[in-house]
Motif scaffolding. Structure first.
Motif, PDB file in Angstrom:
ATOM      1  N   ASN A   1      -0.829   0.492   0.557  1.00 55.87           N
ATOM      2  CA  ASN A   1      -2.023   1.298   0.819  1.00 55.87           C
ATOM      3  C   ASN A   1      -1.927   2.659   0.142  1.00 55.87           C
ATOM      4  OD1 ASN A   1      -3.227  -0.720   2.341  1.00 55.87           O
ATOM      5  ND2 ASN A   1      -2.495   0.098   4.283  1.00 55.87           N
TER       6      ASN A   1
ATOM      7  N   ARG B   1      -0.397  -5.617  -1.031  1.00 57.29           N
ATOM      8  CA  ARG B   1       0.920  -5.773  -0.433  1.00 57.29           C
ATOM      9  C   ARG B   1       1.705  -6.873  -1.124  1.00 57.29           C
ATOM     10  NH1 ARG B   1       3.835  -8.954   1.761  1.00 57.29           N
ATOM     11  NH2 ARG B   1       2.162 -10.459   2.032  1.00 57.29           N
TER      12      ARG B   1
ATOM     13  N   SER C   1       6.512   0.524   5.654  1.00 63.91           N
ATOM     14  CA  SER C   1       6.357  -0.923   5.527  1.00 63.91           C
ATOM     15  C   SER C   1       5.799  -1.216   4.137  1.00 63.91           C
ATOM     16  CB  SER C   1       5.392  -1.448   6.592  1.00 63.91           C
ATOM     17  OG  SER C   1       4.080  -0.953   6.346  1.00 63.91           O
ATOM     18  N   GLN C   2       5.860  -2.467   3.751  1.00 69.33           N
ATOM     19  CA  GLN C   2       5.254  -2.845   2.469  1.00 69.33           C
ATOM     20  C   GLN C   2       3.763  -2.518   2.482  1.00 69.33           C
ATOM     21  OE1 GLN C   2       6.087  -7.002   1.747  1.00 69.33           O
ATOM     22  NE2 GLN C   2       8.008  -6.518   0.696  1.00 69.33           N
ATOM     23  N   GLU C   3       3.131  -2.750   3.598  1.00 69.11           N
ATOM     24  CA  GLU C   3       1.694  -2.485   3.701  1.00 69.11           C
ATOM     25  C   GLU C   3       1.390  -0.994   3.556  1.00 69.11           C
ATOM     26  OE1 GLU C   3      -2.126  -3.634   6.459  1.00 69.11           O
ATOM     27  OE2 GLU C   3      -0.264  -4.755   6.627  1.00 69.11           O
ATOM     28  N   GLN C   4       2.203  -0.142   4.166  1.00 71.43           N
ATOM     29  CA  GLN C   4       2.002   1.302   4.042  1.00 71.43           C
ATOM     30  C   GLN C   4       2.197   1.756   2.593  1.00 71.43           C
ATOM     31  OE1 GLN C   4       4.916   2.211   7.084  1.00 71.43           O
ATOM     32  NE2 GLN C   4       3.335   3.174   8.356  1.00 71.43           N
TER      33      GLN C   4
END
Length: 68
Positions: free
Chosen positions: A19, A25, A13-16
């Motif tokens: 991070n 993000r 994901s964009q968040e992964q």
């Protein structure tokens, strides 16, 4: 676009991705949309998180722009 395609291939994901690269993000989102120009060090962090070399991202981006 190159970052998004590679990110999806890596099933992140964009968040992964954000991070893993120690970035916001929202910055990843802007990079994927082409509204942000990441520094060389940012591209290196993104590539490392995507388990590729920065040149792969640049070559993908170049190919994408040539097809437009």
């Amino acid at each position: 676009m190159a970052v998004k395609v590679k990110r999806v291939e890596c099933r992140l994901s964009q968040e992964q991705l954000a991070n893993g690269a120690d970035m916001a993000r929202s910055f990843i989102s802007r990079v994927e949309r082409g509204t942000a120009n990441p520094s060389v060090s940012s591209v290196m962090k993104i590539a490392a998180t995507l388990r590729c070399v920065p040149s792969e991202l640049w070559l993908r981006a170049e190919a994408y722009l040539e097809d437009k």
